[in-house]
Design an enzyme around this catalytic site. Structure first.
Site, mmCIF file in Angstrom:
data_model
loop_
_atom_site.group_PDB
_atom_site.id
_atom_site.type_symbol
_atom_site.label_atom_id
_atom_site.label_comp_id
_atom_site.label_asym_id
_atom_site.label_seq_id
_atom_site.Cartn_x
_atom_site.Cartn_y
_atom_site.Cartn_z
ATOM 1 N N ASN A 53 0.821 -1.207 0.000
ATOM 2 C CA ASN A 53 0.000 0.000 0.000
ATOM 3 C C ASN A 53 0.860 1.265 0.000
ATOM 4 O O ASN A 53 2.038 1.240 0.351
ATOM 5 C CB ASN A 53 -0.914 -0.005 1.227
ATOM 6 N N LYS A 100 17.922 2.908 -17.633
ATOM 7 C CA LYS A 100 19.004 3.752 -17.156
ATOM 8 C C LYS A 100 19.128 3.665 -15.636
ATOM 9 O O LYS A 100 18.129 3.426 -14.938
ATOM 10 C CB LYS A 100 18.760 5.208 -17.553
ATOM 11 N N LYS A 181 1.414 1.255 16.123
ATOM 12 C CA LYS A 181 1.955 2.497 15.559
ATOM 13 C C LYS A 181 0.804 3.411 15.177
ATOM 14 O O LYS A 181 -0.242 2.946 14.721
ATOM 15 C CB LYS A 181 2.815 2.191 14.332
ATOM 16 N N MET A 182 1.012 4.720 15.347
ATOM 17 C CA MET A 182 -0.016 5.700 15.012
ATOM 18 C C MET A 182 0.588 6.824 14.181
ATOM 19 O O MET A 182 1.800 7.039 14.177
ATOM 20 C CB MET A 182 -0.647 6.277 16.277
ATOM 21 N N LYS A 183 -0.290 7.529 13.461
ATOM 22 C CA LYS A 183 0.127 8.655 12.644
ATOM 23 C C LYS A 183 0.204 9.934 13.472
ATOM 24 O O LYS A 183 -0.597 10.144 14.389
ATOM 25 C CB LYS A 183 -0.843 8.850 11.474
ATOM 26 N N ASP A 212 4.510 7.964 13.440
ATOM 27 C CA ASP A 212 4.919 8.063 12.038
ATOM 28 C C ASP A 212 4.393 9.360 11.445
ATOM 29 O O ASP A 212 3.178 9.583 11.385
ATOM 30 C CB ASP A 212 4.355 6.858 11.282
ATOM 31 N N ALA A 213 5.312 10.230 10.980
ATOM 32 C CA ALA A 213 4.934 11.516 10.378
ATOM 33 C C ALA A 213 4.839 11.454 8.862
ATOM 34 O O ALA A 213 4.477 12.457 8.227
ATOM 35 C CB ALA A 213 5.928 12.595 10.786
ATOM 36 N N ASN A 214 5.199 10.335 8.252
ATOM 37 C CA ASN A 214 5.077 10.137 6.801
ATOM 38 C C ASN A 214 5.771 11.219 5.981
ATOM 39 O O ASN A 214 5.287 11.632 4.925
ATOM 40 C CB ASN A 214 3.606 10.036 6.399
ATOM 41 N N GLU A 238 9.139 8.004 13.323
ATOM 42 C CA GLU A 238 9.337 7.529 11.952
ATOM 43 C C GLU A 238 9.163 8.618 10.902
ATOM 44 O O GLU A 238 8.207 9.400 10.967
ATOM 45 C CB GLU A 238 8.349 6.397 11.683
ATOM 46 N N GLU A 264 11.135 3.354 4.158
ATOM 47 C CA GLU A 264 10.088 2.731 3.353
ATOM 48 C C GLU A 264 9.955 3.375 1.977
ATOM 49 O O GLU A 264 9.378 2.778 1.066
ATOM 50 C CB GLU A 264 8.739 2.768 4.067
ATOM 51 N N ASP A 291 10.933 -1.485 2.017
ATOM 52 C CA ASP A 291 9.853 -2.394 1.631
ATOM 53 C C ASP A 291 10.318 -3.220 0.437
ATOM 54 O O ASP A 291 10.553 -2.668 -0.646
ATOM 55 C CB ASP A 291 8.621 -1.570 1.270
ATOM 56 N N HIS A 321 8.445 -2.213 5.892
ATOM 57 C CA HIS A 321 7.110 -1.697 5.616
ATOM 58 C C HIS A 321 6.386 -2.717 4.738
ATOM 59 O O HIS A 321 7.005 -3.520 4.057
ATOM 60 C CB HIS A 321 7.246 -0.368 4.875
ATOM 61 N N GLU A 340 5.882 -5.252 9.886
ATOM 62 C CA GLU A 340 4.682 -4.447 10.054
ATOM 63 C C GLU A 340 3.452 -5.311 9.810
ATOM 64 O O GLU A 340 3.519 -6.362 9.185
ATOM 65 C CB GLU A 340 4.723 -3.278 9.065
ATOM 66 N N SER A 341 2.299 -4.844 10.301
ATOM 67 C CA SER A 341 1.044 -5.535 10.056
ATOM 68 C C SER A 341 -0.077 -4.508 9.939
ATOM 69 O O SER A 341 -0.051 -3.481 10.628
ATOM 70 C CB SER A 341 0.727 -6.511 11.199
#
Length: 389
Positions: A53, A100, A181-183, A212-214, A238, A264, A291, A321, A340-341
């Site tokens: 994902n 390339k 884990k949370m955002k 996780d701040a993405n 993260e 990731e 990942d 990931h 991860e899950s």
């Protein structure tokens, strides 16, 4: 042995969830089935693949570039020395012919999808679980019998209150997880700290909660959140900034003593090498989350592990990931630090075999050849519906 047919389709995993950077309202994935003329125990060997994902379906690249190369290749050029099985490295070379160097964007995802299906075939032909095959080829011969897993969630839902987050975390504990884990980064720091405190209240201790701040933050915000998180001692902080901003990652490590995590969105062993050279990552505490599917597949992931070893890192610092059965096999076979899950989102692609529930924060692998997708009933229904398997 030869490939007899390849089928590909696009499948929606759209939902109303969001992280600090993107919405999943139009998210989809590619699914793939590669048929062969090989038979094991009277059954035709078919390999299945899909992408993790967070990256959209790769139909264009698959149909226009990579699958034609695979179909047009001489059958013998894809085989190992025995002639009875595929060689994933030879397949990878065929896929990447005339490409390339550099620019590891979406093509790495398309190749990774094919790579997953190829490894599924290779392990099935050898009549072994993929984890065991990997341990025999690349480790000490014995895979981990169980893998530590954490439940990824804590997304931002429209109108979702603090109580909703607490209910979500409690649900994960009820499912057998001990770490979650949370955002963060989708609301101001003060609001996110309230959310962090609420989640810790449920999971019991900060060391069982990652955030996780993405990749959302600039340096100033990265350090502000680091200061706000420091008193709690969460499991890791993260992807604070852009994944290629190695200077930001280095400065974060200089100001934040607790573990950080990233990787990731790095899609090649060259990117990983640059992270280790310039990102200030600390091998005694930080986590690498590359990942395998998003980064050209397991063939390239093995090269990443070689880079890590050359820089003094243990594979146990890798927690991929993806949250699916392919990454779980890799974690067990190559002795990574966990997996991860996604127990409630991105179904049925996330999660593990029906016969192996999560218990005490760990999960076993099914004792069946290949990746083990056949032990995920809902996933096999998707393959059947979209690929006519």
């Amino acid at each position: 042995m030869r490939i007899t047919d390849i089928r590909e389709a696009r499948v929606s995993i759209a939902s109303d969830i969001a992280n600090a950077y993107i919405s999943f309202s139009k998210m989809d994935v590619s699914v793939l089935a590669i048929y062969t003329d090989a038979k094991v125990n009277g059954r035709q060997v078919v390999g299945y693949g899909f992408n993790s994902n967070g990256r959209y379906a790769q139909s264009g690249l698959l149909r226009e570039r990579f699958l034609p190369r695979l179909k047009e290749a001489d059958a013998a050029a894809l085989l190992d020395e025995s002639g009875a099985n595929l060689d994933p490295f030879k397949v990878w070379s065929v896929l990447m012919a005339n490409e390339k160097p550099g620019g590891h964007g979406e093509r790495s995802v398309a190749v990774g999808i094919i790579d997953m299906a190829i490894w599924d075939i290779v392990a099935k032909v050898e009549n072994k679980p993929l984890a065991r095959l990997l341990a025999e080829r690349y480790d000490d011969g014995t895979p981990d019998d169980k893998v530590a897993v954490y439940a990824a969630g804590g997304y931002y839902y429209p109108g979702k209150p603090i109580q909703g987050l607490k209910d979500e975390m409690r649900d994960y504990l009820d499912l057998g997880y001990t770490c979650t884990k949370m955002k963060i980064g989708g609301v101001p720091l003060a609001e996110d700290i309230e959310r962090v405190e609420a989640a810790i209240e449920v999971v019991g201790e900060a060391g069982r909660l990652a955030v996780d701040a993405n990749g959302r933050f600039d340096l100033r915000t990265t350090l502000a959140f680091a200061e706000g998180l420091a008193p709690y001692g969460v499991r890791w902080y993260e992807e604070a900034g852009d994944p290629l901003d190695y200077a930001l990652q280095q400065q974060l490590g200089e100001h934040y003593a607790a573990p950080t995590a990233t990787g990731e969105n790095l899609f090649s062993h060259q990117d990983v090498r640059n992270l280790l050279r310039y990102g200030g990552m600390r091998p005694d505490r930080d986590i690498l989350q590359m990942d395998p599917v998003l980064s050209y597949g397991l063939v390239e992931y093995l090269r990443m592990l070689e880079v890590l070893r050359a820089h003094g890192w243990s594979s146990r610092q890798c927690i991929p990931h993806g949250g699916h059965q392919f990454a779980l096999n890799i974690a067990a076979g190559l002795k990574l630090g966990g997996n991860e899950s996604y127990p409630r989102v991105f179904a049925p692609f996330g999660g593990f075999a029906d016969s192996t529930p999560v218990e005490g924060g760990v999960v076993a692998l099914p004792d069946m050849p290949g990746i083990g997708f056949e032990d995920k009933r809902e996933l096999m229904q998707v393959f059947k519906e979209h690929l006519s398997v």
